[in-house]
Each structure stands twice: as structure tokens, then as C-alpha cells.
Design an enzyme around this catalytic site. Structure first.
Site, PDB file in Angstrom:
ATOM      1  N   ARG A  50       0.620  -1.208   0.014  1.00 18.27           N
ATOM      2  CA  ARG A  50      -0.138  -0.025   0.106  1.00 18.27           C
ATOM      3  C   ARG A  50       0.791   1.129  -0.045  1.00 18.27           C
ATOM      4  O   ARG A  50       0.239   2.403  -0.068  1.00 18.27           O
ATOM      5  CB  ARG A  50      -1.079  -0.071   1.222  1.00 18.27           C
ATOM      6  CG  ARG A  50      -2.003  -0.921   0.896  1.00 18.27           C
ATOM      7  CD  ARG A  50      -3.149  -0.894   2.022  1.00 18.27           C
ATOM      8  NE  ARG A  50      -3.050   0.096   2.855  1.00 18.27           N
ATOM      9  CZ  ARG A  50      -3.250   0.007   4.328  1.00 18.27           C
ATOM     10  NH1 ARG A  50      -3.155  -1.159   4.726  1.00 18.27           N
ATOM     11  NH2 ARG A  50      -2.989   0.994   5.153  1.00 18.27           N
ATOM     12  N   ASN A  51       2.108   1.159   0.085  1.00 19.00           N
ATOM     13  CA  ASN A  51       3.183   2.374   0.009  1.00 19.00           C
ATOM     14  C   ASN A  51       2.928   2.962  -1.538  1.00 19.00           C
ATOM     15  O   ASN A  51       3.213   1.943  -2.241  1.00 19.00           O
ATOM     16  CB  ASN A  51       4.440   1.914   0.479  1.00 19.00           C
ATOM     17  CG  ASN A  51       5.404   3.269   0.529  1.00 19.00           C
ATOM     18  OD1 ASN A  51       5.523   3.907  -0.336  1.00 19.00           O
ATOM     19  ND2 ASN A  51       5.754   3.537   1.858  1.00 19.00           N
ATOM     20  N   GLN A  52       2.895   4.202  -1.538  1.00 22.50           N
ATOM     21  CA  GLN A  52       2.538   4.764  -2.964  1.00 22.50           C
ATOM     22  C   GLN A  52       3.942   5.267  -3.534  1.00 22.50           C
ATOM     23  O   GLN A  52       3.798   5.840  -4.570  1.00 22.50           O
ATOM     24  CB  GLN A  52       1.477   5.968  -2.635  1.00 22.50           C
ATOM     25  CG  GLN A  52       0.283   5.487  -2.149  1.00 22.50           C
ATOM     26  CD  GLN A  52      -0.703   6.704  -1.947  1.00 22.50           C
ATOM     27  OE1 GLN A  52      -0.314   7.739  -1.316  1.00 22.50           O
ATOM     28  NE2 GLN A  52      -1.983   6.430  -2.077  1.00 22.50           N
ATOM     29  N   SER A 152       5.016   8.762   1.470  1.00 25.10           N
ATOM     30  CA  SER A 152       4.206   8.002   0.633  1.00 25.10           C
ATOM     31  C   SER A 152       3.892   6.685   1.349  1.00 25.10           C
ATOM     32  O   SER A 152       2.916   6.149   0.655  1.00 25.10           O
ATOM     33  CB  SER A 152       5.091   7.227  -0.623  1.00 25.10           C
ATOM     34  OG  SER A 152       6.114   6.636   0.039  1.00 25.10           O
TER      35      SER A 152
END
Length: 173
Positions: A50-52, A152
């Protein structure tokens, strides 16, 4: 930050960070605080699904980093003259939150910068990275364009489009 003579806290695991990803012709250095548990276990920068980070950097560069396997992502960063590291090289921490970091050891940013003579921009991924990193850089920061970007991390809940608007400053002057 502590030096290596610090006494370890027996209650929290001690983690070693990841090696820098860089090349001498890098023009951007993206600095995080310290990898989360998912990233450390995978031995990959921004390994939490889920880190962008990969989406943000890909959108700034105009390439789909998310669709690539990790080694291809790293190669694409190098090809686009982007380096990645963290401002903390080792720490004690329960879980993945920056607020849980204890007894951190600073990364040797000055040494890395000396190996990247083409570097023009240093960008911090999140407030913790900026606080630690600016302290470490001291007067060296004046040699670069320095950006503090919204994290992020999935824990930082700013809408993606708002994050991207700020991250696009990387492509600036």
C-alpha cells in the site's frame, strides 16, 4: 542521533536498513526515514503493497514502476538518474511507524553525496526523513535543491492526487 556506542534497548528489535541505490550520474536523491517491517523482510525499498512510493515516482517520471519487478524498478531509477536511501541506517523499533524509532544511527549522507557529483536535488519522503536528514546535512544542504515531500506511507492519509501534486516538484527546475 546516536553513534555506534549507544546501548541497545532490549525491548525492541534492532533493525539494519537497506543499502543505497545510486549511480554517479544521479540527479535526484530520494531519502526516506527507515524501511518498514514489510520492506525489511522483503529486502526491498517501499515493499509494503500500500506504500505509494513506486506509483508517485513512476507518475513523476512518466513510467509504470508499479508494473515492474523490483530489479527492473531499480534499473529504471538508475536509468532516470534517481538514487534512493534512508536517513537512518540502523535503529530499534517495534512495528513500522516512524514514531517508534529509538536509538537511530545516522546514514553517512556526506559520503554518498560525494559519490554522486551530478546530484542536484535531495528530496525527503516525509517529515521524519526531513527532520533527521536536514540535521545530518547541515551546511551541505545549501549545495542542493532540497524538497520536503508528503510521505508515501499508507499511514499518511493525504489523498494521492494531493501527494502527487507536491511530488511533481521533483521534475521542476
Amino acid at each position: 542521533m546516536n553513534d555506534r556506542s549507544a546501548v541497545d534497548d532490549a525491548d525492541a528489535p534492532r533493525w539494519q536498513g537497506l543499502a543505497p541505490v545510486h549511480a554517479p550520474d544521479a540527479r535526484w536523491l530520494l531519502l526516506g526515514s527507515f524501511p518498514g517491517v514489510a520492506s525489511l523482510r522483503a529486502q526491498q525499498y517501499y515493499g509494503h503493497p500500500r506504500n505509494q512510493f513506486w506509483r508517485l515516482v513512476g507518475d513523476v517520471l512518466g513510467i509504470d514502476l508499479v508494473a515492474m519487478a523490483y530489479p527492473e524498478r531499480l534499473a529504471a531509477l538508475r536509468a532516470h538518474r534517481v538514487a534512493v536511501w534512508d536517513v537512518i541506517t540502523e535503529t530499534e523499533r517495534e512495528g513500522s511507524l516512524d514514531s517508534a524509532i529509538r536509538n537511530p544511527f545516522a546514514s553517512d549522507l556526506a559520503s554518498l553525496l560525494a559519490r554522486m557529483p551530478a546530484l542536484r536535488t535531495i528530496a525527503f519522503n516525509g517529515g521524519t526523513a526531513a527532520r533527521f536528514g536536514l540535521r545530518q546535512l547541515g551546511p551541505l544542504a545549501a549545495r542542493y535543491r532540497v524538497l520536503s515531500l508528503p510521505s508515501s506511507s499508507p499511514a499518511y492519509t493525504m489523498p494521492y492526487d494531493d501527494k502527487l501534486k507536491v511530488w511533481r516538484e521533483l521534475a521542476g527546475p
